[in-house]
Design a protein around this motif. Structure first.
Motif, short mmCIF file in Angstrom:
data_model
loop_
_atom_site.label_atom_id
_atom_site.label_comp_id
_atom_site.label_asym_id
_atom_site.label_seq_id
_atom_site.Cartn_x
_atom_site.Cartn_y
_atom_site.Cartn_z
N GLY A 67 65.46 45.53 66.97
CA GLY A 67 64.22 46.08 67.50
C GLY A 67 63.72 45.31 68.70
N GLU A 68 63.79 43.99 68.65
CA GLU A 68 63.32 43.18 69.78
C GLU A 68 64.20 43.37 71.01
OE1 GLU A 68 62.09 38.53 70.71
OE2 GLU A 68 62.38 39.23 68.64
N MET A 69 65.50 43.49 70.80
CA MET A 69 66.40 43.69 71.94
C MET A 69 66.22 45.07 72.56
SD MET A 69 67.67 40.79 72.31
CE MET A 69 68.65 41.26 73.74
N ARG A 70 65.94 46.08 71.74
CA ARG A 70 65.65 47.41 72.30
C ARG A 70 64.44 47.35 73.22
NH1 ARG A 70 67.10 49.49 67.13
NH2 ARG A 70 64.92 49.39 66.47
N PHE A 129 62.19 47.39 78.63
CA PHE A 129 61.26 46.87 79.64
C PHE A 129 61.97 46.53 80.95
CE2 PHE A 129 59.07 43.39 81.78
CZ PHE A 129 57.79 43.90 81.89
N PHE A 130 63.16 45.92 80.84
CA PHE A 130 63.86 45.48 82.05
C PHE A 130 64.81 46.53 82.60
CE2 PHE A 130 62.62 41.30 80.33
CZ PHE A 130 61.97 40.80 81.46
N GLY A 131 64.84 47.70 81.98
CA GLY A 131 65.56 48.83 82.56
C GLY A 131 67.06 48.76 82.44
N ARG A 132 67.56 48.13 81.39
CA ARG A 132 69.02 48.09 81.24
C ARG A 132 69.54 49.45 80.84
NH1 ARG A 132 72.77 44.01 77.56
NH2 ARG A 132 74.77 44.91 78.19
#
Length: 306
Positions: free
Chosen positions: A295-298, A303-306
């Motif tokens: 969840g945190e990595m999603r 946010f950073f647009g990966r």
């Protein structure tokens, strides 16, 4: 050609991007920045897409001269930043004019800083990436894996942005603190005794000076590790426990296969905190569930647009 001329490269300055994916089956490690959090913010401040090439600067001591008007951003280790002698803030973006010199002092806290330029450094890719991997002789300014040297020119294009901007303070890590790194148990964790797993989390581990971009060696009360008969693929953040019982946390330039038992994996965002720790710093570990990390990595990638 125009860009930033390297006057002093510092102890180790490497061009990096998101890393060299899809080549691990041939034994090629991914590379990329050790502190993904700081690198992502440096590019974000300039409006660069995820993984835009930037420079990872170990310990500082860098001097560059700009041959164009552009914007730079610096995030990561706490060090003095001056432009023609005038101070500039860390975790911020700022304008630079042709002929100006950027000087970075040596890090007081943290180990690595990330220098990004608007539009990114324009360097040819090797196997789909510019990530510098010195051990394998891949990537970097000339594609041969060597670090930056005095006399190099980092190519980039002129750029203009509306004004200065900084990372909100709540997202700036405190590199003075003794970090508690989150770990997902897995791999061979079930073959470790309950007492050994508890002992791993209960004690503070000290970072060994024998650490580099491949991995961080930890020193403490040795663990009793199970034996394994074969090698398996490993990933960034893998915690291996060799026969001496002193864990190793694998980083971006790691090998792609390993035969030591695996206790688990460090949270990807906590690896940046580990990479910013100097030798002899104490670190602790705490358990986290895979679902919380996912969840945190999603959220991070969204946010950073990966």
């Amino acid at each position: 050609m125009t860009g930033l001329a390297v006057i002093r490269p510092g102890p180790l300055s490497l061009l990096q991007d998101a890393g060299r994916a899809r080549w691990q089956h041939l034994g090629v490690s991914p590379g990329g920045p050790l502190d993904v959090h700081a690198a992502a913010w440096a590019n974000y401040l300039l409006g660069n897409p995820w993984g835009t090439p930037l420079v990872e600067i170990a310990l500082g001591g860098v001097e560059l001269e700009s041959i164009l008007d552009t914007w730079l951003a610096l995030c990561g280790a706490e060090l003095d930043i001056t432009l023609d002698g005038a101070p500039r803030p860390n975790w911020s973006r700022f304008a630079v004019r042709a002929g100006q010199r950027l000087c970075l002092g040596f890090a007081r806290r943290g180990q690595r800083a990330y220098l990004a330029v608007a539009g990114g450094f324009r360097v040819g890719a090797v196997l789909g990436s510019v990530a510098t991997q010195t051990r394998e002789g891949l990537g970097g300014l000339h594609g041969d894996g060597r670090p930056l040297r005095a006399g190099d020119l980092l190519p980039c294009a002129p750029a203009s942005l509306p004004g200065m901007a900084s990372v909100p303070w709540r997202f700036v890590p405190d590199y003075r603190a003794e970090p508690s790194l989150r770990v997902m148990l897995g791999g061979d964790a079930g073959d470790f005794s309950v007492a050994e797993r508890r002992r791993f989390f209960a004690q503070a581990w000290t970072l060994s000076p024998q650490s580099d971009r491949m991995g961080v060696r930890l020193s403490g009360e040795p663990l009793q590790a199970p034996t394994r008969q074969w090698s398996l693929g490993v990933t960034t953040g893998t915690i291996q426990v060799p026969p001496d019982g002193q864990p190793i946390v694998l980083l971006a330039d790691r090998q792609t296969m390993g035969g030591y038992p695996i206790l688990g994996w460090v949270h990807p965002l906590d690896l940046g905190l580990l990479a910013q720790c100097p030798a002899h710093r104490a670190v602790c570990f705490e358990r986290v569930e895979v679902e919380a990390v996912q969840g945190e990595m999603r959220e991070f990638y969204r946010f950073f647009g990966r």
